[in-house]
Structures are given as C-alpha cells and as structure tokens.
Design a protein around this motif. Structure first.
Motif, short mmCIF file in Angstrom:
data_model
loop_
_atom_site.label_atom_id
_atom_site.label_comp_id
_atom_site.label_asym_id
_atom_site.label_seq_id
_atom_site.Cartn_x
_atom_site.Cartn_y
_atom_site.Cartn_z
N TYR A 1 67.47 1.29 15.40
CA TYR A 1 66.79 0.84 16.61
C TYR A 1 66.31 1.98 17.49
O TYR A 1 65.45 1.80 18.33
N GLY A 2 66.91 3.16 17.33
CA GLY A 2 66.56 4.26 18.22
C GLY A 2 65.54 5.21 17.61
O GLY A 2 65.22 6.23 18.21
N SER A 3 65.04 4.89 16.40
CA SER A 3 64.15 5.81 15.69
C SER A 3 64.76 7.20 15.60
O SER A 3 64.06 8.20 15.72
N LEU B 1 59.81 0.57 26.11
CA LEU B 1 60.49 0.68 24.81
C LEU B 1 60.77 2.15 24.47
O LEU B 1 61.87 2.51 24.05
N ASP B 2 59.77 2.99 24.69
CA ASP B 2 59.95 4.43 24.44
C ASP B 2 61.12 4.99 25.23
O ASP B 2 61.95 5.72 24.70
N GLN C 1 64.46 3.62 23.98
CA GLN C 1 64.83 4.19 22.68
C GLN C 1 65.38 5.60 22.86
O GLN C 1 66.33 6.00 22.18
N ARG C 2 64.78 6.32 23.79
CA ARG C 2 65.28 7.66 24.06
C ARG C 2 66.71 7.60 24.56
O ARG C 2 67.58 8.37 24.15
N ARG D 1 69.12 6.80 21.79
CA ARG D 1 69.42 7.94 20.92
C ARG D 1 70.53 8.82 21.51
O ARG D 1 71.26 9.46 20.76
N TYR E 1 71.75 -1.18 25.36
CA TYR E 1 70.48 -0.52 25.02
C TYR E 1 69.90 -1.12 23.75
O TYR E 1 68.68 -1.30 23.63
N VAL F 1 66.25 -2.72 23.60
CA VAL F 1 65.22 -2.17 22.71
C VAL F 1 64.65 -3.27 21.83
O VAL F 1 63.43 -3.37 21.65
N ARG G 1 60.82 -4.48 21.96
CA ARG G 1 59.97 -4.40 20.78
C ARG G 1 59.29 -5.75 20.55
O ARG G 1 58.09 -5.82 20.26
N VAL H 1 63.65 -1.07 14.44
CA VAL H 1 62.49 -0.64 15.22
C VAL H 1 62.06 0.72 14.70
O VAL H 1 62.88 1.64 14.64
#
Ligand SMILES: Nc1ncnc2c1ncn2[C@@H]1O[C@H](COP(=O)(O)OP(=O)(O)OP(=O)(O)O)[C@@H](O)[C@H]1O
Ligand SMILES: [Mg+2]
Lengths: 364, 302
Positions: free
Chosen positions: A345-347, B203-204, B207-208, B211, B219, B223, B227, B301
């Motif tokens: 999900y976090g790429s 979304l960006d 996602q950051r 991570r 989160y 996300v 999406r 995603v």
C-alpha cells in the motif's frame, strides 16, 4: 549485589571495549536473573548464553556468579567465534554478503580495477530473531577482522553520558584495531528518523552519528561498518545516503529446508529418537531461528519434567517437539504484515526490492 | 555508609530514568518497560518514575493503565506540574473531557503564561467539539509562542473544520518551510488535501507517511480509501456525494420523466436502455467506493 552490578555497568561505560569486563557484567546479570539483558551482552561477545542458574534465588542472593574481573575464566570461554558455517541455511543471503561485503573488503584492489565502488556501510534488515546479529559476527570472522559491537545498552549508556565522546571512541577503537568490523546493532535506536523524533535530544544524537560516519570517510580502509535493524523504516533516510549505510541486505526468515536443518543441527547432541525434521519444518511456517531455539528449549523442559516426575529416562520424540511447535507463535508474522503494508500500500517496493520480491513468495 | 548507599540509589534511579526517557524518544517500548520495572524496584513512589510510566502507558495506548498510574502519581505528587499535565492528557485520551478541562484550568491558573497548557486546552476543546473556543485558544498559544506545534495543530484543525481549508494550507505551507519532513505537518497537509477534494495528492502524502510508519493501520485504511476515491471509475460516486441527496433526487426525477417521455413517443427500447443504464449508475454510485476499496485492498496500491 545490586551495587556490584552497578559498578560493573559503570566500568563498562568507561571501558566499552573490555571484553573481560563485559563478560563479567554479563555473568553478573545472569546471576541476578536478568537473563534477557545478559543474553544481549553475550550476543555482543559472540558467546553462547550459559544455562541459567537452576535455582535463581540462591545465586541472586549470594552473588556466586559474580566473577572477579581478573579471573582467568576467559581461558575456558575463549572467543568462540561464529563463522558462516555456524549459520544454517540462508544460502542466498550468504552469497549476497560474500559478494557485496566480504570480497570487496578482502580484495579492494580487484574491485578498484573493475571500477566497482565499495561504498560505505551495510545495513542488514529483516524480522526479529532471524540471524542478523549472527551474520554480522560471522562477517567479521570471515574477514579475519576484529569485531566491535555496539548494542542497545551501549547506545543508552552513551546517551546518558557524553555521547559524542563515547561514540567517537568506538570509531577510534575500530580504526586502531584494523582490520575491523564496527557493528551497530539495533541501528534504528541510534539513528531514529529525525522526522519522527519526539525530542530535540534524539535529533541532535542522529546529527552526531551522521557526523561521525562522515568523518570516517577520510580513512576507512580495512574498516567495515555494519548495522542491523528490525525497523529499517525508523532509520533516518539520511543514513542510507552514499558513504553511510548505502547498501542494504534483507535477511529473511528461514525457509522450510533451513528450518529442518536448524532442528537437525541444534538437536545434534541431545538424546533423541529418529526425528522427522521435514515434518517439524512444515509444522513451523514463519518461525525464526530464535523461535526454533525456543521450541527446542520448551520440548526439553517437557521431557525433563516427565522424566523427573517419576517416569524413566527417555529420549526426545517427534511428539515433544511438535507440541512445542504448536505452543509457539511464530514471531515473524507481525513483522511480515507490517512489511506487506509498506510494499503493497505504501509503494515502498522500490526502496526495499529484496523484501518486495520475498513477500511475493510467502504466505503468512 | 547509609549516606553513600542513598547516594548510589539516587544515581542509579536517575540513570534509569534518563534511559527510559531516551527509549521513549525512539519508540523502544520493550526496553522502556524493563527499565521502568527496575526503577520501580528501587523506589515505587518516585514522582519522576511515575511520570515516565504515564508517558509509557500513553505511548502504548493503554489508557486504563495510564489512568491508574496517573492516580498513583497524583497521590504522591499532587502539585507536580508534569504529573498533573500528563494526567490531564490521559483523561483527554479516555474521553473524560470535563475532568481533563478542570485539571487543565487549574494548571493554567498556576502557570498562566505556558503556551503548551493553552494549546492543549485548545486541543481538548477541539475534541469536545467547541471549535470556536479551540481556535481562540490556538491563537492565544501561538501569540505566546509562534512555534508551538500543538498551537499550530489546533489552529489548522479548527480552520479545517470551519471548512476553511485555504487558511490551513497557507499556515501549513509556512510551517513546512522550516521543517519539511515533519510527520505531524505532513499529516495535517494530508487532511487539508482531503478536505479540498484533492484525493490524488492526499494519497501521495499518506503513502509517504505509511512508508515511515508501516505498522499504522490507520494509514493503510486511509491510503486504500484515497486510492478508491481518486480512481476514475468512482467519479460517479464522488459526484453523487458532492451533489448530495437533493441533487440526486432531482436527477432521479429528470430521468423518470425522460424514460416516461421516451415510452410515450414509442421509443420503448430506448426507454428500456435508459432505465437499465440509470439503474446501473445508481447502484454504482451507492456501492462504487466500497467495491473499489475492496479491490484496492486485495490488489494493493501502486
Ligand atoms: N540461520 C541461523 N542458524 C542458526 N541459528 C540461528 C539462525 N538464525 C537465528 N538463529 C538463532 O536465533 C538467535 C537469534 O539470532 P540473532 O540474534 O542473530 O537474530 P537477529 O536477527 O539479530 O534478531 P533481533 O532482530 O531480535 O536482534 C541466534 O542466537 C541463533 O541461536
Ligand atoms: Mg539482533
């Protein structure tokens, strides 16, 4: 007793490289029943954890396990180093480590001729109990290098003392002992992401660590810096830049054949019936090496319990081990779920390629 | 001799407490727990240790335990600033807003110029849905200390909940100049973007954040939802959400009328297809986002 421990801890803080002091301290911890901490110390020494005192109350009170610092005890526990042969399975990781860490270290000339950059340090990451610390020790052994380990207790001692001076002492020591492997265990604690930091303190400490790493750049010949962490995402991104921990190696949980082999090797000198190692491995998916250690201990306890409570002496059987396997939750699953979130999900797959590839091959 | 013992004991306690604090700084909860246990062995009633224990229990989100430790701490040190402050925050965590408010007000009376107290009071008011009061308190905290992160948080959250996403985003842009990687700020920026309907950008951002905190299931959910919301196929659902019940009802009436008209004038097939298409659209507008979320959860995603 407490005072002795205290004194030993303080001495160790002053002389972090004195293996004799560390061993004494570890044994004292053991005597006081603080087995987990003792384990960490023995891990740094690269020595097996001695059996815990059978009756914890007695030595804790009498201090029997406190060996004076000058005792010749070291003679019998002489540096029992861990080599690649002691690490079961993990063939892929060993190959990677050989190619990317050991050979460049031993053959700088060859790599220079092929214009292959040697880069900075290496960070090992992966789920808990799967041999990262072991691997780091083995690397030092394979490189014929002195091993200097900095674990969580050193880090904490450093933080409450003069962290700058103590940190640079580790680097100086490593430089003086070349060829040397300087190993930062639990790297996430020492290099906790500054964007997640909850205090100015921890930000300052990371900056100090970065400065030390960069300072080392000038003269890092024959000096290998390794780090290990369960939580690579907690490590400050600046740590992963060129010249620092710019190479990352994923240390996965053991696969089925490695687990079978682990059971075989670790039960080698124990009285057992003929065991079905394949079946044990199949019954313990996602178990780590440390989990398997635990399972074996559990099975031993069970057998001894039975023998002592009136039964006759008998060897260990499949059933004992299978029961222990059933009673043990594999400790890697939670980690794998977290890692899956990151990749799926976090790429995060681009940043952690080996991890992403591994996750595609397992069920958990 | 006894004096020396006492000194050693204090030393040891002090060392342990500093270590606990360092562990909490870097999310080392297992180590912190063990160190706390040892500190309590030396002195079960030390206010410093008790305060650290509250911080620890709040961090591992064990609110019940935090309250319990907090009560013990207050019994030992009823006038200690940190203890009272932490206990107020714990009451807030437990949703016991009136008690938290009372305690914070007492603290503010004792320390009237403390921006942290005022900012947290604002945050409490925000949680208790008194947005205007929250905003005023946020402003006051920022007047006392322009850099106060909680004050900024309160100001931005209140602006957002007033529907003034632009004010929040301007303030965030300024803050971000100073501290481009701060997770707290990124989080707020994500919320602003969601509020503005800029789902792809949100979304960006999330996602950051995912991570750096992949164990945070909130989160993950966010996300996945973003999406789904930013996917072209859910355009109809989003539009339906935007125009609301009344708008949808108007479209519904218009459609019935047109189907009826088509039928009247002998275009039966056209009427039928229009009806089918309409039903599909309605069903998808109700379920699209949910279906898409399931799909995203299964597929991930990219
Ligand atoms: N490949 C292996 N072969 C043999 N034993 C292993 C292996 N992997 C793990 N073990 C056992 O598990 C124990 C823990 O391993 P180690 O400390 O190296 O794991 P780790 O990855 O550093 O864990 P942590 O992240 O918790 O620090 C070792 O002491 C060893 O007994
Ligand atoms: Mg380890």
């Amino acid at each position: 007793m407490k005072d002795d421990l205290d004194r030993l801890e303080k001495e160790l803080l002053e002389h972090p490289f004195d293996t004799e002091r560390r061993r004494t301290y570890a044994k004292a911890l053991m005597g006081a029943g603080r087995v987990a901490e003792a384990g960490k110390q023995f891990e740094l020494l690269g020595e097996p954890l001695p059996a815990p005192p059978s009756d914890a109350a007695v030595p804790a009170a009498s201090g029997l396990h406190l060996v004076p610092a000058d005792a010749a005890a070291s003679a019998e526990v002489e540096h029992e180093t861990i080599g690649f042969d002691d690490i079961v399975g993990m063939e892929e990781v060993k190959k990677t480590v050989r190619l990317r860490i050991i050979e460049p270290f031993k053959n700088p000339g060859l790599f220079a001729r092929f214009r292959k950059k040697r880069g900075g340090g290496v960070m090992l990451y992966g789920p808990p109990g799967c041999g990262k610390t072991m691997l780091a020790r083995a690397v030092a052994h394979e490189c014929n290098a002195t091993f200097i380990g900095v674990g969580i207790s050193e880090v904490l001692n450093m933080w409450i003392g003069e962290s700058e001076r103590l940190l640079s002492a580790f680097f100086e020591r490593a430089r003086a002992e070349r060829p040397a492997v300087l190993f930062f265990d639990e790297l996430d604690a020492l290099a906790f992401s500054r964007s997640k930091a909850r205090s100015e303190h921890s930000r300052t400490r990371v900056n100090e660590f970065l400065a030390q790493l960069d300072g080392m750049d000038a003269d890092n010949d024959q000096l290998l810096v390794l780090g290990a962490t369960n939580m690579p995402w907690d490590v400050d991104p600046a740590m992963k830049r060129p010249g620092r921990f710019d190479r990352q190696v994923f240390v996965p949980p053991p696969d089925a054949s490695a687990r079978a082999e682990m059971f075989r090797v670790k039960l080698f000198d124990i009285p057992t019936e003929a065991l079905d190692f394949r079946r044990l491995a199949e019954a313990s998916p996602n178990a780590s090496g440390a989990d398997i250690d635990g399972m074996i201990e559990l099975a031993k306890e069970h057998v001894l319990d039975e023998i002592l409570s009136g039964g006759t002496e008998r060897p260990m059987r499949d059933a004992d081990l299978l029961a222990a396997v059933r009673d043990t939750e594999p400790s890697t699953v939670e980690w794998l779920r977290t890692a899956e979130n990151l990749v799926k999900y976090g790429s995060g797959g681009g940043q952690y390629k080996e991890l992403a590839a591994f996750l595609r091959t397992v069920k958990f | 001799m006894a004096e020396v013992d006492e000194m050693n004991r204090c030393d040891e306690l002090d060392i342990l407490q500093r270590k606990v604090s360092a562990c909490l700084d870097v999310d080392r909860h297992a180590e912190a727990r063990e160190l706390l246990r040892r500190a309590f062995e030396i002195d079960p009633d030390d206010p410093g240790t008790l305060a650290l224990a509250i911080r620890f229990e709040r961090r591992v989100e064990n609110t019940e335990r935090a309250l319990e430790v907090g009560r013990r701490a207050l019994a030992v040190a009823p006038h200690d600033y940190e203890t009272r402050f932490l206990f107020a925050l714990t009451l807030k965590d437990a949703g016991r807003y009136p008690e938290a408010e009372r305690l914070l007000l007492q603290l503010i009376r004792d320390f009237p110029d403390d921006p942290d107290l005022i900012a947290y009071y604002g945050l409490l008011m925000f949680y208790a849905l008194h947005v205007e009061k929250a905003e005023a308190l946020g402003r006051e905290a920022l007047r006392l200390d322009a850099e106060n992160t909680i004050g900024q948080l309160v100001a931005n959250l209140s602006a957002l909940s007033r529907g003034d996403a632009n004010a929040a985003s301007a303030a965030l842009a300024r803050a971000l100049d100073d501290d481009p990687d701060s997770e707290v700020l990124l989080n707020q920026i994500g919320l602003v973007l969601v509020e503005q309907g800029r789902y792809a950008e949100a979304l960006d951002v999330f996602q950051r954040l995912l991570r750096t905190s992949p164990n945070d299931e909130d989160y993950v959910d966010l996300v996945i939802r973003l999406r789904a919301m930013s996917h072209p196929l859910t355009w109809i659902s989003r539009t339906a959400q935007r125009v609301g019940m009344v708008g949808m009802f108007a479209v519904y009436v218009a459609c019935i009328v047109s189907i009826h008209q088509l039928n009247e004038h002998g275009y039966t097939r056209a009427a039928m297809w229009t009806a089918i298409a309409w039903i599909l659209i309605v069903v998808w507008s109700w379920t699209g986002i949910q279906v898409m979320q399931r799909w995203v959860r299964a597929r991930g995603v990219r």
